[in-house]
Design a protein around this motif. Sequence first.
Motif, mmCIF file in Angstrom:
data_model
loop_
_atom_site.group_PDB
_atom_site.id
_atom_site.type_symbol
_atom_site.label_atom_id
_atom_site.label_comp_id
_atom_site.label_asym_id
_atom_site.label_seq_id
_atom_site.Cartn_x
_atom_site.Cartn_y
_atom_site.Cartn_z
ATOM 1 N N GLY A 58 49.626 54.656 45.216
ATOM 2 C CA GLY A 58 49.231 53.695 44.191
ATOM 3 C C GLY A 58 48.314 54.309 43.145
ATOM 4 O O GLY A 58 48.444 54.030 41.946
ATOM 5 N N PHE A 59 47.393 55.169 43.596
ATOM 6 C CA PHE A 59 46.499 55.855 42.661
ATOM 7 C C PHE A 59 47.253 56.770 41.692
ATOM 8 O O PHE A 59 46.766 57.057 40.596
ATOM 9 C CB PHE A 59 45.469 56.689 43.429
ATOM 10 C CG PHE A 59 44.338 55.895 44.009
ATOM 11 C CD1 PHE A 59 44.072 54.603 43.579
ATOM 12 C CD2 PHE A 59 43.534 56.436 44.990
ATOM 13 C CE1 PHE A 59 43.031 53.869 44.119
ATOM 14 C CE2 PHE A 59 42.486 55.709 45.542
ATOM 15 C CZ PHE A 59 42.238 54.425 45.104
ATOM 16 N N LEU A 70 36.112 41.655 44.127
ATOM 17 C CA LEU A 70 35.380 41.942 45.351
ATOM 18 C C LEU A 70 36.331 42.344 46.475
ATOM 19 O O LEU A 70 36.107 43.333 47.188
ATOM 20 C CB LEU A 70 34.577 40.706 45.758
ATOM 21 C CG LEU A 70 33.912 40.709 47.131
ATOM 22 C CD1 LEU A 70 32.658 41.569 47.095
ATOM 23 C CD2 LEU A 70 33.566 39.286 47.558
ATOM 24 N N ALA A 71 37.416 41.592 46.637
ATOM 25 C CA ALA A 71 38.362 41.872 47.714
ATOM 26 C C ALA A 71 39.089 43.192 47.500
ATOM 27 O O ALA A 71 39.380 43.917 48.453
ATOM 28 C CB ALA A 71 39.372 40.727 47.829
ATOM 29 N N VAL A 72 39.396 43.515 46.247
ATOM 30 C CA VAL A 72 40.078 44.779 45.950
ATOM 31 C C VAL A 72 39.176 45.967 46.291
ATOM 32 O O VAL A 72 39.603 46.936 46.927
ATOM 33 C CB VAL A 72 40.513 44.821 44.469
ATOM 34 C CG1 VAL A 72 40.990 46.212 44.092
ATOM 35 C CG2 VAL A 72 41.627 43.816 44.218
ATOM 36 N N VAL A 73 37.906 45.906 45.878
ATOM 37 C CA VAL A 73 36.949 46.968 46.211
ATOM 38 C C VAL A 73 36.741 47.022 47.723
ATOM 39 O O VAL A 73 36.652 48.100 48.320
ATOM 40 C CB VAL A 73 35.604 46.741 45.481
ATOM 41 C CG1 VAL A 73 34.590 47.801 45.904
ATOM 42 C CG2 VAL A 73 35.808 46.776 43.969
ATOM 43 N N LEU A 85 43.623 48.804 42.042
ATOM 44 C CA LEU A 85 42.360 49.514 41.865
ATOM 45 C C LEU A 85 42.430 50.465 40.682
ATOM 46 O O LEU A 85 41.499 50.543 39.868
ATOM 47 C CB LEU A 85 42.012 50.289 43.139
ATOM 48 C CG LEU A 85 41.206 49.542 44.196
ATOM 49 C CD1 LEU A 85 41.200 50.320 45.506
ATOM 50 C CD2 LEU A 85 39.781 49.318 43.714
ATOM 51 N N LYS A 86 43.525 51.209 40.584
ATOM 52 C CA LYS A 86 43.691 52.143 39.471
ATOM 53 C C LYS A 86 43.611 51.390 38.136
ATOM 54 O O LYS A 86 42.908 51.816 37.209
ATOM 55 C CB LYS A 86 45.049 52.845 39.609
ATOM 56 C CG LYS A 86 45.421 53.800 38.469
ATOM 57 C CD LYS A 86 44.635 55.089 38.546
ATOM 58 C CE LYS A 86 45.145 56.105 37.519
ATOM 59 N NZ LYS A 86 46.449 56.692 37.868
ATOM 60 N N ARG A 87 44.306 50.268 38.083
ATOM 61 C CA ARG A 87 44.310 49.507 36.843
ATOM 62 C C ARG A 87 42.920 48.939 36.527
ATOM 63 O O ARG A 87 42.475 48.963 35.380
ATOM 64 C CB ARG A 87 45.322 48.361 36.940
ATOM 65 C CG ARG A 87 45.581 47.694 35.602
ATOM 66 C CD ARG A 87 46.385 46.431 35.724
ATOM 67 N NE ARG A 87 46.604 45.871 34.402
ATOM 68 C CZ ARG A 87 45.678 45.229 33.683
ATOM 69 N NH1 ARG A 87 44.462 45.083 34.189
ATOM 70 N NH2 ARG A 87 45.940 44.764 32.485
ATOM 71 N N GLU A 88 42.220 48.438 37.557
ATOM 72 C CA GLU A 88 40.896 47.864 37.343
ATOM 73 C C GLU A 88 39.913 48.902 36.808
ATOM 74 O O GLU A 88 39.113 48.622 35.919
ATOM 75 C CB GLU A 88 40.362 47.270 38.649
ATOM 76 C CG GLU A 88 40.973 45.930 39.018
ATOM 77 C CD GLU A 88 40.519 44.816 38.100
ATOM 78 O OE1 GLU A 88 39.467 44.948 37.463
ATOM 79 O OE2 GLU A 88 41.253 43.817 38.000
ATOM 80 N N PHE A 89 39.973 50.118 37.352
ATOM 81 C CA PHE A 89 39.024 51.158 36.948
ATOM 82 C C PHE A 89 39.396 51.813 35.617
ATOM 83 O O PHE A 89 38.546 52.409 34.963
ATOM 84 C CB PHE A 89 38.908 52.227 38.037
ATOM 85 C CG PHE A 89 37.995 51.845 39.163
ATOM 86 C CD1 PHE A 89 36.622 51.799 38.985
ATOM 87 C CD2 PHE A 89 38.507 51.514 40.408
ATOM 88 C CE1 PHE A 89 35.769 51.436 40.013
ATOM 89 C CE2 PHE A 89 37.662 51.150 41.445
ATOM 90 C CZ PHE A 89 36.292 51.110 41.248
ATOM 91 N N VAL A 90 40.666 51.706 35.214
ATOM 92 C CA VAL A 90 41.095 52.353 33.975
ATOM 93 C C VAL A 90 41.085 51.389 32.797
ATOM 94 O O VAL A 90 40.569 51.712 31.718
ATOM 95 C CB VAL A 90 42.494 52.977 34.150
ATOM 96 C CG1 VAL A 90 43.012 53.536 32.817
ATOM 97 C CG2 VAL A 90 42.459 54.087 35.188
ATOM 98 N N VAL A 91 41.665 50.194 32.975
ATOM 99 C CA VAL A 91 41.759 49.259 31.848
ATOM 100 C C VAL A 91 41.212 47.879 32.175
ATOM 101 O O VAL A 91 41.167 47.016 31.297
ATOM 102 C CB VAL A 91 43.233 49.118 31.372
ATOM 103 C CG1 VAL A 91 43.756 50.435 30.839
ATOM 104 C CG2 VAL A 91 44.133 48.606 32.498
ATOM 105 N N GLY A 92 40.809 47.629 33.415
ATOM 106 C CA GLY A 92 40.299 46.319 33.804
ATOM 107 C C GLY A 92 38.795 46.210 33.677
ATOM 108 O O GLY A 92 38.134 47.047 33.056
#
Length: 437
Positions: free
Chosen positions: A250-251, A175-178, A95-102
């Motif tokens: 993880g965050f 979708l599954a990660v969120v 999630l951290k990666r998706e919101f920062v660089v994904g």
Amino acid sequence: MSTNPPAKSKLFGRSSWTEWKRVADILRQETVGGMLLLAGAVVALVWANSPWSEAYTAARDFTFGPHSLHLDLSVGQWAADGLLAIFFFVVGVELKREFVVGDLRDPRKAAIPIVAAVGGVVVPAVIYAVINLGDSSALHGWAIPTATDIAFAVAVLAVIGRFLPSALRMFLLTLAVVDDLIAICIIAIFYTAELAVVPLLLALIPLGLFTLLVQRRVRSWWLLLPLAVVTWALVHASGIHATVAGVLLGFAVPALTRRGEAVSMAEHFEHRLRPLSAGVAVPIFALFAAGVAFGGLDGLAEALTEPVALGIIAGLLAGKAIGIFGTTYVMSRFTKAELDSDVAWIDVFGIAILGGIGFTVSLLVGELSFAEGDERGEIVKIGVLCGSLLSALVATVLLRFRNTHYRKVYEKETKDEDRDGIPDIYQGRSSSEDPLG
């Protein structure tokens, strides 16, 4: 002066080659993990319904751990509270990666999967609540059918939809990660019976030290692991489900790379721990969570008439499909985005039904919903297993209808005539030979 109208945004358009490679690597690992998860569930079901069922119960309920630290837990509890913390740590890093660089860093790209995930939580919960409206205690399980199991879903895709367009695979993964983030928030807020403030405040100390070390790019496991374990133990003692500690840790991991780094800390931890999560933690949890004695066909039939089981099955099969597909369709109309030429709405509906495979987190929420010894705990397992299986079967039928089209898309996405390791379509050289026109 040009009078051409502005190009409409594309829904489920192709991503960058870098993002495609990253997602493909994740899906490969999750596929193996999903197969192991299924194996663990099958072993649990066979064992629990065999002449050796008492041995299964004894193994699952065997208790060990220091009582003074409130860690005298059964094997099943260690699997749910301990091993799943590893799973949720990987979720937190992802999630951290998706919101920062994904892809989720772009609000326009993030809107669709986030809203779809919310719809896929709300509608199943409403359906479950309506079916169980007359039983206030049964309503405690409203969140059971709200989760999507990415490992299980990807394992099904590996069998029936390995040629599925990459954009749809990425949509399912995002979708599954969120969905997992929403699930952990639900667990923390709605399934915390009593909150002990002192252990929770004390947990901030090792969590803060862990954050400081990873921000300074320290990767020494002998420093980080003890801090993570202490954080987990204190969160567990606080009354909040211990898996929340995994997400918080993880965050804390930085997702951006610094000068001289080949990969970010988030990628480093993800590559190290995803195999442990998908290949060990989740399958062992399935082994000790999925074992339910059916009591023969008559017992199974009787269990399936219970409102709790019906609510879970309807929530997973119908609720997820309606919630995910409905919100995605509405968002496309609201944003006036057009479907990519490689994708049709029937494909999106198939993915939405696949989202009804809610195994790992659904079983976890089921354990938290009803007291130990409550017979509805066994009914929950039957409902989750049947709802997930039905979702997988219906999605299989839908997605197999379009397999010929998917093969053409796959050929287009993987064609590499210059053999440089990068498909031509990601270098803008395949439009003239587009097999789909």
